[in-house]
Design an enzyme around this catalytic site. Structure first.
Site, PDB file in Angstrom:
ATOM      1  N   LYS A  54     -17.934  14.594  -0.426  1.00 50.21           N
ATOM      2  CA  LYS A  54     -19.097  13.975   0.393  1.00 50.21           C
ATOM      3  C   LYS A  54     -19.837  14.884   1.091  1.00 50.21           C
ATOM      4  O   LYS A  54     -21.037  14.944   1.636  1.00 50.21           O
ATOM      5  CB  LYS A  54     -18.376  12.818   1.453  1.00 50.21           C
ATOM      6  CG  LYS A  54     -17.954  11.803   0.767  1.00 50.21           C
ATOM      7  CD  LYS A  54     -16.876  10.826   1.496  1.00 50.21           C
ATOM      8  CE  LYS A  54     -16.077   9.878   0.738  1.00 50.21           C
ATOM      9  NZ  LYS A  54     -15.061   8.951   1.130  1.00 50.21           N
ATOM     10  N   GLN A  98     -11.827   9.281   6.341  1.00 50.57           N
ATOM     11  CA  GLN A  98     -11.009   9.110   5.109  1.00 50.57           C
ATOM     12  C   GLN A  98      -9.780   8.418   5.178  1.00 50.57           C
ATOM     13  O   GLN A  98      -8.879   8.721   6.033  1.00 50.57           O
ATOM     14  CB  GLN A  98     -11.031  10.358   4.448  1.00 50.57           C
ATOM     15  CG  GLN A  98     -10.612  10.512   3.269  1.00 50.57           C
ATOM     16  CD  GLN A  98     -11.557   9.681   2.210  1.00 50.57           C
ATOM     17  OE1 GLN A  98     -12.831   9.969   2.285  1.00 50.57           O
ATOM     18  NE2 GLN A  98     -11.329   9.507   0.930  1.00 50.57           N
ATOM     19  N   ASP A 121     -19.485   3.540   6.411  1.00 52.65           N
ATOM     20  CA  ASP A 121     -18.527   2.954   5.436  1.00 52.65           C
ATOM     21  C   ASP A 121     -18.606   1.463   5.254  1.00 52.65           C
ATOM     22  O   ASP A 121     -18.155   0.863   4.121  1.00 52.65           O
ATOM     23  CB  ASP A 121     -16.966   3.153   5.774  1.00 52.65           C
ATOM     24  CG  ASP A 121     -16.213   4.387   4.945  1.00 52.65           C
ATOM     25  OD1 ASP A 121     -16.756   4.424   3.660  1.00 52.65           O
ATOM     26  OD2 ASP A 121     -15.540   4.840   5.322  1.00 52.65           O
TER      27      ASP A 121
HETATM   28  N1  GUN Z   1     -10.685   6.354   0.383  1.00 48.57           N
HETATM   29  C1  GUN Z   1     -10.947   6.063  -0.744  1.00 48.57           C
HETATM   30  N2  GUN Z   1     -12.122   5.437  -0.847  1.00 48.57           N
HETATM   31  C2  GUN Z   1     -12.659   5.512   0.630  1.00 48.57           C
HETATM   32  C3  GUN Z   1     -14.024   5.212   0.990  1.00 48.57           C
HETATM   33  O1  GUN Z   1     -14.874   4.585   0.628  1.00 48.57           O
HETATM   34  N3  GUN Z   1     -14.007   5.275   2.541  1.00 48.57           N
HETATM   35  C4  GUN Z   1     -13.072   5.805   3.208  1.00 48.57           C
HETATM   36  N4  GUN Z   1     -13.368   6.122   4.344  1.00 48.57           N
HETATM   37  N5  GUN Z   1     -11.919   6.189   2.599  1.00 48.57           N
HETATM   38  C5  GUN Z   1     -11.856   6.146   1.218  1.00 48.57           C
END
Ligand code: GUN
Length: 295
Positions: A54, A98, A121
């Protein structure tokens, strides 16, 4: 029939090129630079990889990025204090914490603490509520990516019988809501199946589009689908490791058999996966435009 393979890798690349241009224009015309912060608590190896991707993708596109790597024993109070600080930081348009978080932290409370204005998100109840009433600000990244895969591969969604397999808050429920909206790239008739569905095959056999998000390897087999179906496979299941120690991943669909009946299908990997981070970038650009009064 052998299916058209819908390449998430290619479509993600196309969207990233568009975003890169849009980000350059925002800077040149409005002096606006979108900002994204990622917060990782603990040292889960998979989460470290995701957060790294990311951060790298943001930087490649010209998004300002900050990253917080917090120790596993960070208290919920300290995490909430950091989120409060980031909610009030004008350089930051999007906040991504995350998941999963360590067990001693209440995930729901943390997600609720992120300002809905910075909820890239799309997991905050305000974002999900707005999505449900057809006025979305931020759509969760994986379902948003699924809709883009369908639209950009020319699949007719309007009027289609869509069967979603799986009812998670992150994929199943939001994709069902997205595709049933009275909007372009939607207007489908949507059925959501789940672990208590009496006869899954009855539903999947009449589907024009199947979204498989059951979390179970090869749960959708060729005898469960009709000729010409479009299949989006959201599953990522590790079924073993190669002699070299590489993970063997399969989706929720028996790809080799189903592709002989489908008109189009996403592979695993290289289907939905590459879209998720790309849609996070799209949401971050949208957050910056909303903050600057440009959207
Ligand atoms: N962990 C796995 N996929 C995601 C996601 O799309 N967003 C977040 N914040 N954590 C994750």
């Amino acid at each position: 029939m052998t299916a058209q393979i819908i390449s998430g890798t290619e479509i993600a690349k196309e969207i990233r090129a568009e975003l890169k241009q849009e980000i350059a224009d925002l800077k040149e015309k409005h002096n606006v630079v979108p900002g994204l912060v990622t917060v990782l608590v603990g040292a889960d190896p998979a989460s470290q990889v995701y957060v790294g991707q990311k951060e790298k993708t943001s930087q490649n596109l010209g998004i300002y990025s900050e990253r917080y790597d917090l120790p596993e024993d960070t208290s919920q109070e300290d995490l909430l204090a950091l989120i409060d600080k980031l909610n009030n930081d004008p350089k930051i348009n999007g906040i991504l914490v995350q998941l999963p978080l360590p067990k001693h932290i209440n995930e729901t409370e943390v997600l609720y603490a992120i300002s809905p204005k910075k909820d890239v998100d799309g997991f905050h109840p305000v974002s999900l509520g707005k999505l449900m009433i057809g006025e979305p600000d931020y759509i969760p990244c994986t379902p948003h990516g699924i809709q883009q895969l369908l639209i950009r591969s020319g699949v007719k969604i309007e009027g289609a019988e869509v069967v979603v397999v799986g009812r998670s808050n992150i994929v199943g429920k939001p994709i069902a809501n997205i595709l049933l909206q009275k909007a372009d790239g939607a207007n489908a008739t949507v059925t959501v199946c789940h672990t208590r569905t009496r006869d899954l095959a009855f539903h999947t056999k009449r589907a024009d589009i199947i979204i498989a998000a059951a979390g179970k390897a090869k749960a959708i087999t060729a005898d469960m689908v009709k000729d010409g179906v479009v299949v989006i496979d959201v599953g990522v299941n590790q079924i073993g490791t190669t002699a070299e120690g590489k993970r063997i991943l399969v989706g929720d669909v028996d790809f080799e058999a189903v592709k002989e009946k489908a008109s189009a299908i996403t592979p695993v990997p290289g289907g939905v996966g590459p879209m998720t981070i790309t849609m996070l970038m799209m949401n971050t650009v949208r957050a910056a435009k909303l903050a600057a009064g440009l959207a």
